[in-house]
Design a protein around this motif. Structure first.
Motif, PDB file in Angstrom:
ATOM      1  N   VAL A 185       0.856  -1.181   0.000  1.00 32.84           N
ATOM      2  CA  VAL A 185       0.000   0.000   0.000  1.00 32.84           C
ATOM      3  C   VAL A 185       0.890   1.229   0.000  1.00 32.84           C
ATOM      4  N   THR A 186       0.652   2.137  -0.940  1.00 25.85           N
ATOM      5  CA  THR A 186       1.459   3.357  -1.016  1.00 25.85           C
ATOM      6  C   THR A 186       0.721   4.578  -0.463  1.00 25.85           C
ATOM      7  N   ARG A 187      -0.593   4.420  -0.278  1.00 25.32           N
ATOM      8  CA  ARG A 187      -1.375   5.476   0.367  1.00 25.32           C
ATOM      9  C   ARG A 187      -2.581   4.808   1.004  1.00 25.32           C
ATOM     10  N   GLY A 188      -2.840   5.132   2.272  1.00 31.60           N
ATOM     11  CA  GLY A 188      -3.986   4.576   2.964  1.00 31.60           C
ATOM     12  C   GLY A 188      -3.674   3.294   3.704  1.00 31.60           C
ATOM     13  N   ARG A 189      -4.731   2.457   3.851  1.00 34.76           N
ATOM     14  CA  ARG A 189      -4.629   1.258   4.692  1.00 34.76           C
ATOM     15  C   ARG A 189      -5.639   0.221   4.236  1.00 34.76           C
ATOM     16  N   ILE A 190      -5.242  -1.056   4.248  1.00 32.96           N
ATOM     17  CA  ILE A 190      -6.150  -2.145   3.891  1.00 32.96           C
ATOM     18  C   ILE A 190      -6.045  -3.299   4.882  1.00 32.96           C
ATOM     19  N   PHE A 191      -7.127  -4.079   4.941  1.00 30.67           N
ATOM     20  CA  PHE A 191      -7.148  -5.387   5.581  1.00 30.67           C
ATOM     21  C   PHE A 191      -6.995  -6.356   4.422  1.00 30.67           C
ATOM     22  N   GLU A 202      -9.287   3.223   4.808  1.00 31.36           N
ATOM     23  CA  GLU A 202      -9.195   4.676   4.681  1.00 31.36           C
ATOM     24  C   GLU A 202      -9.580   5.084   3.263  1.00 31.36           C
ATOM     25  N   PRO A 203     -10.100   6.311   3.102  1.00 27.90           N
ATOM     26  CA  PRO A 203     -10.355   6.799   1.741  1.00 27.90           C
ATOM     27  C   PRO A 203      -9.037   7.049   1.003  1.00 27.90           C
ATOM     28  N   GLU A 204      -9.143   7.109  -0.320  1.00 30.81           N
ATOM     29  CA  GLU A 204      -7.984   7.396  -1.183  1.00 30.81           C
ATOM     30  C   GLU A 204      -6.845   6.406  -0.944  1.00 30.81           C
ATOM     31  N   THR A 205      -7.181   5.134  -0.898  1.00 31.18           N
ATOM     32  CA  THR A 205      -6.178   4.091  -0.665  1.00 31.18           C
ATOM     33  C   THR A 205      -5.669   3.558  -1.996  1.00 31.18           C
ATOM     34  N   GLU A 206      -4.346   3.552  -2.139  1.00 28.24           N
ATOM     35  CA  GLU A 206      -3.694   3.016  -3.335  1.00 28.24           C
ATOM     36  C   GLU A 206      -2.966   1.729  -2.994  1.00 28.24           C
TER      37      GLU A 206
END
Length: 185
Positions: free
Chosen positions: A77-83, A126-130
Motif C-alpha cells: 500500500v502506497t497510500r492509505g490502509r487495507i485489511f 481509509e479513503p484514497e487508498t492506493e
C-alpha cells in the motif's frame, strides 16, 4: 528486511527498511535477490498493477487465476490502509480453505507475498487508498476464479466499518466456496 511467516504455508509479510532524515526517506521496496531469499521463492514477477479506492469500505475480491495462469502476488500500500486477505485454494494443502489476513498501510510499509494457489482480496480502511502489486503471470480473463467475500464456510472476519462494503457487480456475483471448482496442484 523484517520477515514474518504467516499461518498459511507460503504467505510471507515483509517490511523493507526505510532510511530517513529531515528530507524524508528512501526505501528499496523491491530487490529480486533479497526478495527471493526472504520469501524463500524463485518467483519472477512480470506485471505491476495498481488500484485506487476513493473511499473507505471498498472490498475487492476474493480473486485469483487458475493454472496455467495462476498468479503469485507481492502486495503493498502506497497510500492509505487495507485489511488484506489470502485464502488457500491449493487442493493438496493441509490448510485448504483457510484464510489469513494482515493490515498493510503506507505507514507500516509492510508487503504481503501471496504464492500461486491462493485467492486474494482486500478491504479499504481509509479513503484514497492506493494498492500496488506485482504478479508472476499475466492477466488471463478466461482463467479468472473467485469466491464471494462473505462466504459462511470461509468465515472471514472482515473489519467492516459502517455496514456493507462497496462491491463491484462482478464481486457480488462470485460463487460460494462450496460451489468453487478450481484445480490447483
Amino acid at each position: 528486511m523484517e520477515v514474518e511467516r504467516l499461518a498459511l504455508a507460503g504467505l510471507v509479510r515483509l517490511v523493507p527498511p526505510r532510511l530517513g532524515d529531515e528530507r524524508g526517506f528512501f526505501s528499496e521496496t523491491f530487490n529480486a535477490a533479497r526478495f527471493r531469499q526472504a520469501a524463500g521463492t524463485d518467483t519472477v514477477f512480470v506485471q505491476d498493477n495498481q488500484s485506487l479506492s476513493r473511499q473507505a469500505g471498498v472490498l475487492r475480491g476474493l480473486h485469483g487465476q487458475r493454472a496455467p495462469f495462476a498468479q503469485a502476488k507481492l502486495v503493498r500500500v502506497t497510500r492509505g490502509r487495507i485489511f488484506d486477505v489470502a485464502v488457500d485454494v491449493r487442493r493438496a494443502s493441509p490448510t485448504y480453505g483457510r484464510w489469513a489476513a494482515t493490515e498493510l498501510s503506507a505507514e507500516n510499509w509492510a508487503q504481503l507475498f501471496i504464492p500461486a494457489g491462493f485467492l486474494h482480496g482486500f478491504y479499504t480502511l481509509e479513503p484514497e487508498t492506493e494498492v500496488q502489486y506485482k504478479v508472476d503471470a499475466h492477466y488471463a480473463a478466461d482463467h479468472e476464479i473467485g469466491v464471494v467475500w462473505n462466504d459462511p464456510e470461509l468465515g472471514i472476519a472482515w473489519p467492516l466499518e459502517g455496514g456493507s462494503p462497496l462491491l463491484s457487480d462482478k464481486d457480488r456475483g462470485l460463487p460460494t466456496f462450496a460451489d468453487f471448482n478450481a484445480s490447483f496442484a
